[in-house]
Design a protein around this motif. Structure first.
Motif, PDB file in Angstrom:
ATOM      1  N   LEU A  58       0.826  -1.202   0.000  1.00  0.00           N
ATOM      2  CA  LEU A  58       0.000   0.000   0.000  1.00  0.00           C
ATOM      3  C   LEU A  58       0.864   1.257   0.000  1.00  0.00           C
ATOM      4  CD1 LEU A  58      -2.953   0.867  -0.012  1.00  0.00           C
ATOM      5  CD2 LEU A  58      -2.864   0.954   2.481  1.00  0.00           C
ATOM      6  N   SER A  59       1.951   1.244   0.744  1.00  0.00           N
ATOM      7  CA  SER A  59       2.863   2.387   0.775  1.00  0.00           C
ATOM      8  C   SER A  59       3.437   2.664  -0.605  1.00  0.00           C
ATOM      9  CB  SER A  59       4.012   2.128   1.762  1.00  0.00           C
ATOM     10  OG  SER A  59       3.525   1.923   3.068  1.00  0.00           O
ATOM     11  N   GLN A  60       3.899   1.630  -1.278  1.00  0.00           N
ATOM     12  CA  GLN A  60       4.473   1.791  -2.620  1.00  0.00           C
ATOM     13  C   GLN A  60       3.435   2.304  -3.604  1.00  0.00           C
ATOM     14  OE1 GLN A  60       5.980  -2.114  -3.489  1.00  0.00           O
ATOM     15  NE2 GLN A  60       7.489  -2.052  -1.830  1.00  0.00           N
ATOM     16  N   TRP A  61       2.225   1.795  -3.507  1.00  0.00           N
ATOM     17  CA  TRP A  61       1.187   2.200  -4.451  1.00  0.00           C
ATOM     18  C   TRP A  61       0.721   3.634  -4.186  1.00  0.00           C
ATOM     19  CZ3 TRP A  61      -2.549  -1.737  -6.955  1.00  0.00           C
ATOM     20  CH2 TRP A  61      -1.807  -2.794  -7.485  1.00  0.00           C
ATOM     21  N   PHE A  62       0.655   4.039  -2.925  1.00  0.00           N
ATOM     22  CA  PHE A  62       0.331   5.429  -2.620  1.00  0.00           C
ATOM     23  C   PHE A  62       1.420   6.351  -3.156  1.00  0.00           C
ATOM     24  CE2 PHE A  62      -3.074   4.480   0.473  1.00  0.00           C
ATOM     25  CZ  PHE A  62      -3.919   5.549   0.227  1.00  0.00           C
ATOM     26  N   ASP A  63       2.674   5.999  -2.910  1.00  0.00           N
ATOM     27  CA  ASP A  63       3.786   6.829  -3.388  1.00  0.00           C
ATOM     28  C   ASP A  63       3.768   6.969  -4.903  1.00  0.00           C
ATOM     29  OD1 ASP A  63       4.653   7.220  -0.816  1.00  0.00           O
ATOM     30  OD2 ASP A  63       6.280   5.760  -0.904  1.00  0.00           O
ATOM     31  N   ALA A  64       3.306   5.923  -5.600  1.00  0.00           N
ATOM     32  CA  ALA A  64       3.271   5.944  -7.064  1.00  0.00           C
ATOM     33  C   ALA A  64       1.974   6.541  -7.609  1.00  0.00           C
ATOM     34  CB  ALA A  64       3.446   4.525  -7.603  1.00  0.00           C
ATOM     35  N   GLY A  65       1.078   6.982  -6.733  1.00  0.00           N
ATOM     36  CA  GLY A  65      -0.189   7.544  -7.173  1.00  0.00           C
ATOM     37  C   GLY A  65      -1.127   6.532  -7.789  1.00  0.00           C
ATOM     38  N   ARG A  66      -1.060   5.281  -7.334  1.00  0.00           N
ATOM     39  CA  ARG A  66      -1.845   4.210  -7.926  1.00  0.00           C
ATOM     40  C   ARG A  66      -2.995   3.758  -7.045  1.00  0.00           C
ATOM     41  NH1 ARG A  66      -2.851   3.894 -12.387  1.00  0.00           N
ATOM     42  NH2 ARG A  66      -2.728   6.103 -11.967  1.00  0.00           N
ATOM     43  N   VAL A  67      -3.410   4.571  -6.052  1.00  0.00           N
ATOM     44  CA  VAL A  67      -4.577   4.269  -5.226  1.00  0.00           C
ATOM     45  C   VAL A  67      -5.600   5.370  -5.459  1.00  0.00           C
ATOM     46  CG1 VAL A  67      -5.471   3.938  -2.892  1.00  0.00           C
ATOM     47  CG2 VAL A  67      -3.207   3.059  -3.495  1.00  0.00           C
ATOM     48  N   ALA A  68      -6.754   4.996  -6.000  1.00  0.00           N
ATOM     49  CA  ALA A  68      -7.814   5.967  -6.278  1.00  0.00           C
ATOM     50  C   ALA A  68      -8.800   6.079  -5.121  1.00  0.00           C
ATOM     51  CB  ALA A  68      -8.551   5.583  -7.559  1.00  0.00           C
ATOM     52  N   GLU A  69      -9.055   4.955  -4.436  1.00  0.00           N
ATOM     53  CA  GLU A  69      -9.954   4.953  -3.286  1.00  0.00           C
ATOM     54  C   GLU A  69      -9.348   4.104  -2.175  1.00  0.00           C
ATOM     55  OE1 GLU A  69     -14.006   3.797  -3.855  1.00  0.00           O
ATOM     56  OE2 GLU A  69     -14.383   5.282  -5.428  1.00  0.00           O
ATOM     57  N   LEU A  70      -9.625   4.504  -0.936  1.00  0.00           N
ATOM     58  CA  LEU A  70      -9.243   3.710   0.231  1.00  0.00           C
ATOM     59  C   LEU A  70     -10.507   3.353   0.993  1.00  0.00           C
ATOM     60  CD1 LEU A  70      -7.248   2.496   2.259  1.00  0.00           C
ATOM     61  CD2 LEU A  70      -7.137   4.744   3.369  1.00  0.00           C
ATOM     62  N   HIS A  71     -10.743   2.053   1.149  1.00  0.00           N
ATOM     63  CA  HIS A  71     -11.837   1.547   1.974  1.00  0.00           C
ATOM     64  C   HIS A  71     -11.201   1.052   3.266  1.00  0.00           C
ATOM     65  CE1 HIS A  71     -14.754   0.745  -1.621  1.00  0.00           C
ATOM     66  NE2 HIS A  71     -13.980   1.800  -1.835  1.00  0.00           N
ATOM     67  N   LEU A  72     -11.441   1.766   4.346  1.00  0.00           N
ATOM     68  CA  LEU A  72     -10.781   1.477   5.622  1.00  0.00           C
ATOM     69  C   LEU A  72     -11.815   1.127   6.682  1.00  0.00           C
ATOM     70  CD1 LEU A  72      -8.230   1.442   7.410  1.00  0.00           C
ATOM     71  CD2 LEU A  72      -8.642   3.871   7.875  1.00  0.00           C
ATOM     72  N   SER A  73     -11.713  -0.085   7.215  1.00  0.00           N
ATOM     73  CA  SER A  73     -12.535  -0.484   8.352  1.00  0.00           C
ATOM     74  C   SER A  73     -11.790  -0.142   9.633  1.00  0.00           C
ATOM     75  CB  SER A  73     -12.828  -1.992   8.309  1.00  0.00           C
ATOM     76  OG  SER A  73     -13.603  -2.327   7.173  1.00  0.00           O
ATOM     77  N   VAL A  74     -12.466   0.557  10.542  1.00  0.00           N
ATOM     78  CA  VAL A  74     -11.869   0.945  11.822  1.00  0.00           C
ATOM     79  C   VAL A  74     -12.559   0.144  12.918  1.00  0.00           C
ATOM     80  CG1 VAL A  74     -11.343   2.833  13.399  1.00  0.00           C
ATOM     81  CG2 VAL A  74     -11.398   3.255  10.924  1.00  0.00           C
TER      82      VAL A  74
END
Length: 262
Positions: free
Chosen positions: A204-220
């Protein structure tokens, strides 16, 4: 995220009620959300949908795995997301740690996918730099659809040959591992337009840094994990990106958030 197959399969999405707190507060059946997710899913050119879970104090794990933070509704929501996706991306380390088997959606999701003219199950795409995988790893050997293994040019040739017996091994990066941009280009070439990324934190870190995450679905989860469990990502400091809130669901003390990433 933890593999739903390590938990009893939900009886069916449409029997599961969740509170939608925003937008349009209401009690909804989980299955009602699927058509909306299908219509709103980002195109592969824009990036992936990432799905993760966290405790209230920011840990992505409890006792070393994310499954301890999950719930039946959270697992059903993951199955729903998988049922809409063409390809599900998971790092090799997460597959081992979380005990993934062959990636399958529930029977209800198979029926829905057939009505949409889709294959019964999405493709599992494994990210691995060193290819420290075995042909008899359950997530490869038990896969209902031939998986993809995405790696870089430095991958060991003998491992490529061995794994080619159970998966399609694709070089998608000039170096030790798969490049996120090249991975998305490969998916687009194959007509895989809806990409679901289940992490883990390093991916996830690598994909965020590369701008390859359009949506984040986060369960808390409504729990405090304590300890030194890693966060859902650990990218470089100073790389914060804005995120627009799209949806808030509640199941008991768990919140399931959906954000568009700027």
């Amino acid at each position: 995220m933890n593999d739903p197959q390590s938990h009893p399969e939900p009886s069916g999405h449409r029997a599961m009620l969740v509170d939608r707190l925003w937008p349009d507060p209401a009690t909804v059946e989980l299955g009602e959300l699927r058509e909306h997710y299908l219509a709103a899913w980002p195109d592969v050119a824009d990036g992936a949908v990432a799905m993760m879970i966290s405790s209230l104090d920011g840990s992505a794990q409890l006792d070393g795995v994310s499954g301890g933070l999950s719930s039946p509704v959270d697992q059903a929501l993951m199955d729903l997301n998988r049922s809409v996706a063409d390809v599900v991306v998971v790092g090799a380390g997460t597959l081992r740690e979380e005990g993934y088997g062959g990636l399958r959606v529930s029977a209800g999701s198979v029926a829905w996918r057939r009505r949409q003219g889709l294959s019964d199950h999405p493709v599992l795409a494994v990210l691995s730099a060193r290819l420290e995988l075995r042909a008899d790893d359950p997530f490869l050997a038990e896969a209902p659809v031939r998986p993809l293994i995405l790696t870089g040019t430095e991958a060991p040739a003998d491992a490529v040959r061995e794994l080619a017996e159970v998966a399609e091994v694709v070089v998608a990066g000039d170096g030790p591992g798969a490049d996120p941009v090249a991975v998305h280009q490969e998916f687009a070439r194959r007509g895989m337009t809806r990409v679901l990324c289940e992490g883990g934190p390093s991916v996830l870190s690598q994909w965020f840094d590369a701008g390859r995450v359009a949506e984040l679905h986060l369960s808390v989860a409504g729990a405090l994990a304590g300890g030194a469990g890693q966060r859902i990502m650990h990218g470089r400091a100073g790389t914060a990106r804005p995120a627009e809130l799209l949806q808030v669901l509640r199941d008991g003390s768990m919140l399931m958030l959906r954000h568009r990433v700027g």
